[in-house]
Structures are given as structure tokens and as C-alpha cells.
Design a protein around this motif. Structure first.
Motif, PDB file in Angstrom:
ATOM      1  N   UNK A 207     -22.790 -48.118  11.059  1.00 25.67           N
ATOM      2  CA  UNK A 207     -24.020 -48.407  10.506  1.00 25.67           C
ATOM      3  C   UNK A 207     -24.772 -47.202   9.785  1.00 25.67           C
ATOM      4  N   UNK A 208     -24.593 -46.140  10.599  1.00 24.82           N
ATOM      5  CA  UNK A 208     -25.300 -44.920  10.031  1.00 24.82           C
ATOM      6  C   UNK A 208     -24.734 -44.193   9.058  1.00 24.82           C
ATOM      7  N   UNK A 209     -23.254 -44.060   8.908  1.00 22.59           N
ATOM      8  CA  UNK A 209     -22.344 -43.783   7.760  1.00 22.59           C
ATOM      9  C   UNK A 209     -22.889 -44.571   6.448  1.00 22.59           C
ATOM     10  N   UNK A 210     -22.622 -46.038   6.727  1.00 30.12           N
ATOM     11  CA  UNK A 210     -22.983 -46.799   5.564  1.00 30.12           C
ATOM     12  C   UNK A 210     -24.385 -46.571   4.846  1.00 30.12           C
ATOM     13  N   UNK A 211     -25.412 -46.275   5.953  1.00 26.32           N
ATOM     14  CA  UNK A 211     -26.532 -46.217   5.680  1.00 26.32           C
ATOM     15  C   UNK A 211     -26.870 -44.994   4.731  1.00 26.32           C
ATOM     16  N   UNK A 212     -26.216 -43.797   5.163  1.00 20.53           N
ATOM     17  CA  UNK A 212     -26.351 -42.537   4.686  1.00 20.53           C
ATOM     18  C   UNK A 212     -25.595 -42.625   3.113  1.00 20.53           C
ATOM     19  N   UNK A 213     -24.608 -43.175   3.185  1.00 23.37           N
ATOM     20  CA  UNK A 213     -23.692 -43.560   1.740  1.00 23.37           C
ATOM     21  C   UNK A 213     -24.542 -44.137   0.748  1.00 23.37           C
ATOM     22  N   UNK A 320     -23.206 -36.333   4.256  1.00 22.37           N
ATOM     23  CA  UNK A 320     -23.790 -36.971   5.178  1.00 22.37           C
ATOM     24  C   UNK A 320     -24.514 -35.638   6.162  1.00 22.37           C
ATOM     25  N   UNK A 321     -23.792 -34.595   6.368  1.00 25.21           N
ATOM     26  CA  UNK A 321     -24.119 -33.789   7.271  1.00 25.21           C
ATOM     27  C   UNK A 321     -25.350 -33.136   6.686  1.00 25.21           C
ATOM     28  N   UNK A 322     -25.356 -32.960   5.491  1.00 28.48           N
ATOM     29  CA  UNK A 322     -26.715 -32.337   4.580  1.00 28.48           C
ATOM     30  C   UNK A 322     -27.855 -33.341   4.969  1.00 28.48           C
ATOM     31  N   UNK A 323     -27.724 -34.527   4.591  1.00 31.29           N
ATOM     32  CA  UNK A 323     -28.906 -35.544   4.917  1.00 31.29           C
ATOM     33  C   UNK A 323     -29.309 -35.540   6.350  1.00 31.29           C
ATOM     34  N   UNK A 324     -28.341 -35.694   7.248  1.00 29.51           N
ATOM     35  CA  UNK A 324     -28.779 -35.589   8.801  1.00 29.51           C
ATOM     36  C   UNK A 324     -29.347 -34.395   9.240  1.00 29.51           C
ATOM     37  N   UNK A 325     -29.256 -33.224   8.756  1.00 27.24           N
ATOM     38  CA  UNK A 325     -29.636 -32.117   9.064  1.00 27.24           C
ATOM     39  C   UNK A 325     -31.121 -31.955   8.348  1.00 27.24           C
ATOM     40  N   UNK A 326     -31.291 -32.279   7.081  1.00 22.99           N
ATOM     41  CA  UNK A 326     -32.548 -32.470   6.309  1.00 22.99           C
ATOM     42  C   UNK A 326     -33.443 -33.471   7.103  1.00 22.99           C
ATOM     43  N   UNK A 327     -33.061 -34.713   7.644  1.00 21.50           N
ATOM     44  CA  UNK A 327     -33.733 -35.508   8.398  1.00 21.50           C
ATOM     45  C   UNK A 327     -34.394 -34.939   9.483  1.00 21.50           C
ATOM     46  N   UNK A 358     -33.185 -26.698   2.128  1.00 21.86           N
ATOM     47  CA  UNK A 358     -32.870 -25.103   2.634  1.00 21.86           C
ATOM     48  C   UNK A 358     -32.000 -25.382   3.946  1.00 21.86           C
ATOM     49  N   UNK A 359     -32.608 -26.169   4.809  1.00 19.56           N
ATOM     50  CA  UNK A 359     -31.856 -26.368   5.980  1.00 19.56           C
ATOM     51  C   UNK A 359     -30.656 -26.854   5.716  1.00 19.56           C
ATOM     52  N   UNK A 360     -30.433 -28.130   5.096  1.00 18.52           N
ATOM     53  CA  UNK A 360     -29.342 -28.896   4.907  1.00 18.52           C
ATOM     54  C   UNK A 360     -28.395 -28.087   4.089  1.00 18.52           C
ATOM     55  N   UNK A 361     -28.797 -27.485   3.153  1.00 18.95           N
ATOM     56  CA  UNK A 361     -27.559 -26.607   2.419  1.00 18.95           C
ATOM     57  C   UNK A 361     -27.297 -25.578   3.200  1.00 18.95           C
ATOM     58  N   UNK A 362     -27.947 -24.809   4.123  1.00 19.44           N
ATOM     59  CA  UNK A 362     -27.600 -23.896   4.888  1.00 19.44           C
ATOM     60  C   UNK A 362     -26.542 -24.472   5.908  1.00 19.44           C
ATOM     61  N   UNK A 363     -26.646 -25.694   6.352  1.00 15.24           N
ATOM     62  CA  UNK A 363     -25.747 -26.030   7.461  1.00 15.24           C
ATOM     63  C   UNK A 363     -24.559 -26.314   6.798  1.00 15.24           C
ATOM     64  N   UNK A 364     -24.391 -26.903   5.688  1.00 15.48           N
ATOM     65  CA  UNK A 364     -22.928 -27.354   4.904  1.00 15.48           C
ATOM     66  C   UNK A 364     -22.379 -26.145   4.174  1.00 15.48           C
ATOM     67  N   UNK A 365     -23.240 -24.869   4.172  1.00 12.56           N
ATOM     68  CA  UNK A 365     -22.430 -23.826   3.840  1.00 12.56           C
ATOM     69  C   UNK A 365     -22.116 -22.969   4.921  1.00 12.56           C
ATOM     70  N   UNK A 366     -22.136 -23.703   6.215  1.00 10.45           N
ATOM     71  CA  UNK A 366     -21.602 -23.065   7.332  1.00 10.45           C
ATOM     72  C   UNK A 366     -22.695 -22.185   8.309  1.00 10.45           C
ATOM     73  N   UNK A 367     -23.721 -22.419   8.060  1.00 15.52           N
ATOM     74  CA  UNK A 367     -24.805 -21.612   9.024  1.00 15.52           C
ATOM     75  C   UNK A 367     -24.890 -22.341  10.284  1.00 15.52           C
ATOM     76  N   UNK A 368     -25.334 -21.375  10.968  1.00 14.74           N
ATOM     77  CA  UNK A 368     -25.646 -21.825  12.504  1.00 14.74           C
ATOM     78  C   UNK A 368     -26.762 -22.171  12.630  1.00 14.74           C
ATOM     79  N   UNK A 369     -26.845 -23.138  13.816  1.00 10.86           N
ATOM     80  CA  UNK A 369     -28.357 -23.529  14.167  1.00 10.86           C
ATOM     81  C   UNK A 369     -29.439 -22.899  13.710  1.00 10.86           C
ATOM     82  N   UNK A 370     -29.427 -21.530  14.358  1.00 12.23           N
ATOM     83  CA  UNK A 370     -30.446 -20.692  14.213  1.00 12.23           C
ATOM     84  C   UNK A 370     -30.521 -20.378  12.655  1.00 12.23           C
TER      85      UNK A 370
END
Length: 461
Positions: A207-213, A320-327, A358-370
């Protein structure tokens, strides 16, 4: 109370030009009509009136709020309606009135005057308020409800208890960025992983993958349509759409560079074109995705497309990782400050969207949580104090270009954070609280009323 809000609620598919002034009132009007039906009072209703207060009354005409109310009363939903059915729905009533099929089935006669504007009256629940009344044959209304459009298309009925998040269904609840980072550190996971665990508990893996897509497909389709559409935006300012012309110029520049065996870096220019495309679509009343609002809808898709097009190895899983981080970031802002321009100024809309991207892009570029938290903080910090002063009450000037600039800021913030180790002086929690305080202190005329700033210093022509 947990801050978590599902990405499927934060990123809602709707129509332009405003999530708070169009999508929210449309949902409220529809809920009112369906409530009449459920209570058995629909058939005795012969007329419905609506009063728009505060910011809804001040800029409602430019934001299409009366059209949205009429469409909502007729049973239309912002996520699946034809935008053409909403455009001018109120104007089409005419001075003498026209038929509206309440809840999609019960015909009533409605006049333009049945939707009234009271910009000087502010109800205590929220600056965006509307009262709906259903009338029968008697002197008193058969039903009356006041609704608040609290930003991002979210609505709340006056008198209803504030909804409590279903914390028991969220295995990893958090209410602050500090708590979110502590979860990441304790479990050795990312912000995206925390969001995903909470989403799966509610929607399931599929459900979450279909929703994000579906959300991303709607965002990408909005960009594609905006890059093709031409002409002048509605509303009287005669703002010319620029995204299509910009696309053609960039395609030609890329073609010539390829022919010469070189490579002209047009990534930043494409980023701006993507953002312009979305917000021109929004200004025209087209299909957009709140991210977290319509006025800031161009930033998340623009930065997402920048990632897909210009980052090696980018793919749908990354989106999907970008959107989840942004949310996850948006959830913090929504709980601890505001995503409503009428409540916090444009810092609450464009500032929030910039932090999310910014947070979502940082995540998919390999950024740590901090590092991700740092990227979001940088982006928000440099939007503090940004006013919401739309010229002529339209979501055009300065809103369209503002999304393009904020998209660039988001990319810069993400890449700047990646050059550090995540330690920094100002925390995301501190900057969100500062944004809340700044919005509270900001004069009303700078909060989506078109009574200050550019709205009074630019001649409408």
C-alpha cells in the motif's frame, strides 16, 4: 503525541491554485453536503450559504475559493475531479443563480451572493475559516457548521476534538527532530526507515509503495504538462507562462553541447524549469500535488526530477526514500509550527517545502541522519521571516519564481550538509520553533491577506 503524518496525507493529489484556499474549502463543503445526506436533512434543504472569513475572505476570489465551495457542495473531490469542472463554478451561477446538485444528487438553487466574504472577521480557531448553512422553508438554518482549512488541504470542523495520532499503530513514534534522530541512532536506521516502518504499520508494504508511486507519477505528470503548456495565466495580471519556452531553450543548448562533444551544465536551469512548470500549472488551476501546500508545490517535484535526471544511479526506489524522508520533516513542521501561509507566512509554506526537499535529497545522496537533519535546518533557517504577500491575491507573483529559487536553495543546502559531519549550532527543532514564533509575531497583513508587501507595492495591470 507523535508528530508522524503519513506521506499519503501530506502529499495529496488535488487541484490549484491553493491547498488552503481551494482544496481545503472544497473538502469542507463536500463534507457538509454529505453530512446533510447522512443526517436525512438533504431533501429539506433548498438553499446553502457560505461565509468566508479572514484570509479566505481576503484572498478567496484570487484563489478560487468560491468556485471550490460550489464544487464541493456538488460532491466533487479535489483528488479525482476534472479541474475544468471547478474553474469558474461560482461565476457560472450567474447573478440570478443556477442549479447545484447538492451531494451530487439533490438540486438546489444557488446564487453568487450565497457565498460572502468577511476578510476583517477572524474566527479564533484559525485564520482560514468558513461557515456553511443549509436552509429549508423556515427562518432558521436546518444545519450550520464552521470549518477551518489549516494548511496543506487539511481541514478541521469547529467543535470536533483535535485528532490524536494513532500512536499505537506507529512502531517508531516521535514528536521532535531530536527524538527522531535518537531513534535513528538507537536502531541504526535512517529517517526514511523510521517513516517507512510507521507507514507500513498503517498501509502495508504494498500500500505505501503504490501510494508513493501514485504521488510521484502525479508530480511528474504535472511537470510534463507544465513544460508543454503555453499562454497567459488567468486572473488579470497577464503573467506569461515561461516553462515551455525555457524547456525549448535548454533542449537546444543540450543538443548543441552534445554535437560539439562537450557538456554544458544545465542542471540548475532545468531545476528552475521544473519548478516553474508545476507552479504555472497550479496557478492555472490544474492538477497538482500538495507538497506540503499548493503554493509550494513545485519544490519537491523539481528537486526529485533533478535527482532522477542528474544524479548517477537514481531510480524509483530512491524517489520513495526521498518522499518518505521529506514527509518525516514535514510532520515535524506541521506538529510543532505550521505549514499554513495564513498562519505563518510563506516561511511556513516555501520554507517547509525547501527543508523537506533538502533533507530528502541529502538522504538519497547518501547523507547520514544527522546530515539530513542539518540539510533541512539550513534550508528552513534561510527562509525565516518570509512573508506571504501574493499580488492581487493570486498564487502567481511572487509565488511561481519563489518555488524556483527555493528549489535551488534546497539543492545547495543538501550538498552543503554533505560536506559536514552533521554537527551544527542551530538544530532543526530550534529553527522550527523560531519559525513558529516568527509567524506568531508577523503582522496579519503579511500572512496571505494581500494587504502588505508586494501585494500593495505592485500595480495590478
Amino acid at each position: 503525541m507523535t508528530a508522524f503524518v503519513s506521506a499519503l496525507d501530506l502529499f495529496s493529489i488535488g487541484i490549484g491554485p491553493s491547498s488552503s484556499h481551494t482544496v481545503g474549502p472544497m473538502r469542507a463543503a463536500r463534507a457538509f453536503a454529505t453530512g446533510l445526506e447522512a443526517s436525512g436533512r438533504l431533501d429539506e434543504t433548498t438553499r446553502v450559504t457560505c461565509t468566508l472569513y479572514g484570509s479566505l475572505g481576503a484572498t478567496g476570489l484570487g484563489h478560487g475559493t468560491p468556485d471550490a465551495v460550489v464544487a464541493g457542495l456538488a460532491g466533487l473531490r479535489p483528488d479525482d475531479c476534472d479541474p475544468d469542472d471547478v474553474r469558474d463554478a461560482w461565476l457560472r451561477l450567474g447573478e440570478d443563480g443556477g442549479e447545484v446538485r447538492l451531494a451530487g444528487r439533490h438540486p438546489i438553487r444557488m446564487r453568487r451572493a450565497d457565498v460572502s466574504l468577511e476578510p476583517r472577521t477572524r474566527l479564533p480557531g484559525h485564520p482560514n475559516a468558513l461557515t456553511l448553512q443549509a436552509w429549508g422553508d423556515g427562518p432558521l438554518p436546518v444545519a450550520e457548521e464552521t470549518w477551518y482549512s489549516v494548511g496543506g488541504g487539511f481541514i478541521r470542523r469547529d467543535g470536533d476534538p483535535v485528532a490524536q495520532a494513532e500512536a499505537l499503530r506507529h512502531p517508531l513514534p516521535y514528536s521532535t527532530a531530536a527524538e527522531l534522530l535518537a531513534l535513528c541512532d538507537a536502531h541504526g536506521v535512517s529517517l526514511c526507515d523510521v517513516s517507512r516502518a510507521n507507514e507500513v504499520a498503517v498501509h502495508g508494504e504494498t500500500g505505501i509503495d503504490a501510494g508513493l508511486d501514485a504521488i510521484w507519477d502525479a508530480m511528474a505528470a504535472c511537470v510534463d504538462h507544465g513544460l508543454e503548456a503555453e499562454g497567459t495565466l488567468p486572473g488579470g495580471l497577464k503573467v506569461r507562462r515561461r516553462a515551455a519556452d525555457m524547456r525549448r531553450r535548454l533542449e537546444e543548448a543540450d543538443r548543441l553541447a552534445a554535437e560539439r562533444g562537450g557538456d554544458r551544465d544545465t542542471a540548475a536551469e532545468w531545476l528552475s524549469a521544473f519548478a516553474l512548470a508545476v507552479n504555472e500549472e497550479n496557478a492555472s488551476g490544474g492538477r497538482v500535488v500538495t507538497a506540503p501546500t499548493n503554493g509550494a508545490a513545485g519544490i519537491i517535484p523539481a528537486v526529485g526530477l533533478y535527482y532522477l535526471r542528474f544524479v548517477p544511479g537514481a531510480d524509483r526506489a530512491g524517489i520513495r526514500r526521498y518522499l518518505l524522508t521529506a514527509s518525516a520533516i514535514a510532520s515535524l513542521v506541521k506538529k510543532n509550527a505550521s505549514i499554513s501561509g495564513a498562519e505563518g507566512g510563506c516561511q511556513a509554506e516555501v520554507g517547509s517545502a525547501c527543508a523537506m526537499a533538502a533533507g530528502g535529497l541529502c538522504a538519497v545522496l547518501g547523507g547520514t541522519p544527522h546530515q539530513v537533519e542539518n540539510a533541512a535546518e539550513i534550508a528552513m533557517e534561510h527562509h525565516l521571516g518570509l512573508t506571504c504577500d501574493p499580488v492581487a491575491g493570486l498564487v502567481q507573483v511572487p509565488c511561481i519564481e519563489r518555488n524556483a529559487i527555493a528549489s535551488s536553495t534546497a539543492v545547495s543546502a543538501a550538498r552543503l550538509a554533505l560536506h559536514g559531519d552533521g554537527t551544527h549550532v542551530v538544530s532543526l527543532d530550534a529553527v522550527i520553533e523560531t519559525m513558529r514564533q516568527t509567524g506568531r509575531d508577523m503582522k496579519r497583513k503579511y500572512k496571505e491577506t494581500s494587504e502588505g508587501g508586494l501585494a500593495v507595492n505592485v500595480i495590478e495591470c
